[in-house]
Scaffold this motif. Structure first.
Motif, PDB file in Angstrom:
ATOM      1  N   LEU A  71       3.304 -59.935  13.698  1.00 21.53           N
ATOM      2  CA  LEU A  71       4.550 -59.606  13.066  1.00 21.53           C
ATOM      3  C   LEU A  71       5.218 -60.721  12.507  1.00 21.53           C
ATOM      4  CD1 LEU A  71       7.046 -57.251  14.526  1.00 21.53           C
ATOM      5  CD2 LEU A  71       7.999 -59.456  14.048  1.00 21.53           C
ATOM      6  N   GLU A  72       5.217 -61.917  13.260  1.00 22.99           N
ATOM      7  CA  GLU A  72       5.556 -63.083  12.828  1.00 22.99           C
ATOM      8  C   GLU A  72       5.197 -63.720  11.714  1.00 22.99           C
ATOM      9  OE1 GLU A  72       4.965 -65.571  16.301  1.00 22.99           O
ATOM     10  OE2 GLU A  72       6.640 -65.016  17.400  1.00 22.99           O
ATOM     11  N   ILE A  73       3.747 -63.273  11.432  1.00 16.79           N
ATOM     12  CA  ILE A  73       3.148 -63.795  10.331  1.00 16.79           C
ATOM     13  C   ILE A  73       3.574 -62.948   9.034  1.00 16.79           C
ATOM     14  CG2 ILE A  73       0.990 -63.885   9.093  1.00 16.79           C
ATOM     15  CD1 ILE A  73      -0.472 -64.813  11.777  1.00 16.79           C
ATOM     16  N   LEU A  74       3.677 -61.641   9.280  1.00 16.48           N
ATOM     17  CA  LEU A  74       4.288 -60.636   8.455  1.00 16.48           C
ATOM     18  C   LEU A  74       5.935 -60.779   7.732  1.00 16.48           C
ATOM     19  CD1 LEU A  74       3.043 -57.233   9.578  1.00 16.48           C
ATOM     20  CD2 LEU A  74       2.021 -58.898   8.293  1.00 16.48           C
ATOM     21  N   SER A  75       6.517 -61.523   8.962  1.00 24.34           N
ATOM     22  CA  SER A  75       7.794 -61.909   8.577  1.00 24.34           C
ATOM     23  C   SER A  75       8.136 -63.156   8.077  1.00 24.34           C
ATOM     24  CB  SER A  75       8.840 -61.496   9.770  1.00 24.34           C
ATOM     25  OG  SER A  75       8.500 -62.414  10.700  1.00 24.34           O
ATOM     26  N   GLY A  76       7.128 -64.073   7.752  1.00 27.37           N
ATOM     27  CA  GLY A  76       7.265 -65.254   7.384  1.00 27.37           C
ATOM     28  C   GLY A  76       7.653 -66.404   8.386  1.00 27.37           C
ATOM     29  N   LEU A  77       7.747 -65.904   9.576  1.00 33.75           N
ATOM     30  CA  LEU A  77       8.060 -67.134  10.812  1.00 33.75           C
ATOM     31  C   LEU A  77       7.221 -67.963  11.108  1.00 33.75           C
ATOM     32  CD1 LEU A  77      10.335 -64.671  12.925  1.00 33.75           C
ATOM     33  CD2 LEU A  77      11.243 -66.191  11.091  1.00 33.75           C
ATOM     34  N   ARG A  78       5.684 -67.503  10.857  1.00 30.54           N
ATOM     35  CA  ARG A  78       4.464 -68.334  11.069  1.00 30.54           C
ATOM     36  C   ARG A  78       3.398 -68.095  10.193  1.00 30.54           C
ATOM     37  NH1 ARG A  78       2.522 -69.802  16.200  1.00 30.54           N
ATOM     38  NH2 ARG A  78       4.146 -68.588  17.251  1.00 30.54           N
ATOM     39  N   THR A  79       3.118 -69.385   9.640  1.00 33.36           N
ATOM     40  CA  THR A  79       1.819 -69.481   8.816  1.00 33.36           C
ATOM     41  C   THR A  79       0.507 -69.116   9.547  1.00 33.36           C
ATOM     42  OG1 THR A  79       3.275 -71.087   7.460  1.00 33.36           O
ATOM     43  CG2 THR A  79       0.819 -71.147   6.938  1.00 33.36           C
ATOM     44  N   PRO A  80      -0.234 -68.258   8.844  1.00 35.75           N
ATOM     45  CA  PRO A  80      -1.576 -67.868   9.468  1.00 35.75           C
ATOM     46  C   PRO A  80      -2.500 -69.058   9.328  1.00 35.75           C
ATOM     47  CG  PRO A  80      -1.377 -66.690   7.506  1.00 35.75           C
ATOM     48  CD  PRO A  80      -0.005 -67.352   7.734  1.00 35.75           C
ATOM     49  N   THR A  81      -3.310 -69.098  10.293  1.00 37.57           N
ATOM     50  CA  THR A  81      -4.379 -70.419  10.160  1.00 37.57           C
ATOM     51  C   THR A  81      -5.191 -70.164   8.869  1.00 37.57           C
ATOM     52  OG1 THR A  81      -4.635 -70.488  12.406  1.00 37.57           O
ATOM     53  CG2 THR A  81      -6.428 -71.510  11.209  1.00 37.57           C
ATOM     54  N   GLN A  82      -5.590 -68.952   8.584  1.00 35.90           N
ATOM     55  CA  GLN A  82      -6.417 -68.555   7.470  1.00 35.90           C
ATOM     56  C   GLN A  82      -5.569 -67.361   6.734  1.00 35.90           C
ATOM     57  OE1 GLN A  82     -10.540 -68.343   7.971  1.00 35.90           O
ATOM     58  NE2 GLN A  82     -10.553 -70.258   9.067  1.00 35.90           N
ATOM     59  N   GLY A  83      -6.006 -67.048   5.342  1.00 43.40           N
ATOM     60  CA  GLY A  83      -5.501 -65.793   5.087  1.00 43.40           C
ATOM     61  C   GLY A  83      -4.241 -65.727   4.345  1.00 43.40           C
ATOM     62  N   GLU A  84      -3.534 -64.611   4.080  1.00 44.24           N
ATOM     63  CA  GLU A  84      -2.394 -64.445   3.489  1.00 44.24           C
ATOM     64  C   GLU A  84      -1.540 -63.251   3.493  1.00 44.24           C
ATOM     65  OE1 GLU A  84      -2.738 -65.458  -0.682  1.00 44.24           O
ATOM     66  OE2 GLU A  84      -3.457 -63.547  -1.292  1.00 44.24           O
ATOM     67  N   VAL A  85      -0.536 -63.420   3.352  1.00 40.37           N
ATOM     68  CA  VAL A  85       0.360 -61.952   3.336  1.00 40.37           C
ATOM     69  C   VAL A  85       1.158 -62.188   1.973  1.00 40.37           C
ATOM     70  CG1 VAL A  85       2.384 -60.595   4.204  1.00 40.37           C
ATOM     71  CG2 VAL A  85       0.793 -61.991   5.852  1.00 40.37           C
ATOM     72  N   ARG A  86       1.025 -60.932   1.210  1.00 39.49           N
ATOM     73  CA  ARG A  86       1.835 -60.601  -0.150  1.00 39.49           C
ATOM     74  C   ARG A  86       2.735 -59.474  -0.045  1.00 39.49           C
ATOM     75  NH1 ARG A  86       0.229 -63.646  -4.506  1.00 39.49           N
ATOM     76  NH2 ARG A  86      -1.555 -64.823  -4.136  1.00 39.49           N
ATOM     77  N   LEU A  87       3.997 -59.806  -0.321  1.00 44.11           N
ATOM     78  CA  LEU A  87       4.958 -58.797  -0.332  1.00 44.11           C
ATOM     79  C   LEU A  87       5.511 -58.622  -1.804  1.00 44.11           C
ATOM     80  CD1 LEU A  87       6.887 -56.919   1.279  1.00 44.11           C
ATOM     81  CD2 LEU A  87       8.761 -58.760   1.100  1.00 44.11           C
TER      82      LEU A  87
END
Length: 266
Positions: A53-69
């Motif tokens: 959830l923190e990654i989805l909301s932009g509060l945490r940057t993942p080690t790998q991969g990405e989220v696009r909105l």
């Protein structure tokens, strides 16, 4: 990515450092959420739901991969992403009106526009008459309504919610869940909800994403056959019981694996 896909999670991996060495919390998570969809994320305790959830909301940057909105990469918090936490996040020194309008105030919205939007949302969440009340004068459920209204105020593209009713008793959380569905239908919001409650997932979500034991992967995606509008009256039906059984059948083995890992069982 098709036009109706709003949130696109691609190969997300999260690794933490520890004294014992690296710990993988999330491993190759792929997930899409369509516009207007309500998606619940379930999984064993400690599997990494809140990290996701923190990654989805932009509060945490993942080690790998990405989220696009909406096709744009999420690189930090954004007004396009509304967030509601489990903990009471209302400001105790602000009234209901002032809490709901806080984000709009920070964004510099004109007072007239702010007042109109706040009044609209207070009606939507059913808090008319409490505009001048302070959080200490409200029940836990009412304070969460304030948090939901505040998250919706900037008209975000998506609402991300982390166990928003987890601190409430079962009756209140189910009733408030029904209210959330009504609010979502009225506002056409897109929602990703993290929850431990199978009943909550079965009542609220159009799709239920079940994560595996750590390192979390997408174990199962269950499409809810119960059509909207769904209300708490469904809880007594055999159809609701069947959806709940399907979720538990997918979750049970992973919950046992997580329990065995946590208890040190072989």
């Amino acid at each position: 990515m098709t036009d109706d896909v709003l949130l696109d999670v691609r190969h997300v991996r999260q690794v933490y450092s520890s004294q014992a060495g690296p710990v993988t919390a999330l491993d190759d998570i792929d997930l899409t959420v369509r516009r207007g969809e309500f998606v619940a994320v379930c999984g064993p305790s400690g599997c990494g739901k809140t990290t996701l959830l923190e990654i989805l909301s932009g509060l945490r940057t993942p080690t790998q991969g990405e989220v696009r909105l909406g096709g744009e990469r999420v690189i930090g918090p954004s007004r396009e992403i509304g967030i509601v936490f489990q903990e009471d996040s209302t400001f105790p020194w602000r009234t209901v009106e002032s809490n709901v309008g806080f984000g709009l105030e920070v964004m510099g919205e004109p007072r007239r526009v702010r007042d109109e939007r706040v009044a609209e949302l207070i009606r939507t969440v059913g808090l008319q008459g409490f505009e001048s009340a302070y959080p200490a004068q409200l029940s836990g459920g009412m304070r969460q309504r304030v948090s939901i209204a505040r998250g919706l105020a900037p008209r975000p593209s998506i609402m991300v919610m982390d166990e928003p009713f987890g601190a409430l008793d079962e009756q209140t959380r189910l009733l408030l869940g029904g209210e959330l569905l009504r609010i979502v239908d009225e506002t056409q919001a897109t929602v990703v909800l993290v929850t431990h409650s199978i009943q909550e997932a079965a009542l609220l979500a159009d799709r239920i994403v079940v994560l595996s034991a750590r390192p979390a992967r997408v174990h199962t995606v269950i499409r809810n056959p119960l059509p909207r509008p769904r209300t708490p009256s469904l809880l007594a039906t055999s159809e609701f019981a069947e959806v709940s059984r399907e979720i538990w059948a997918s979750l049970e083995e992973q919950a046992q694996l997580a329990y065995d890992l946590g208890s040190g069982a072989a």
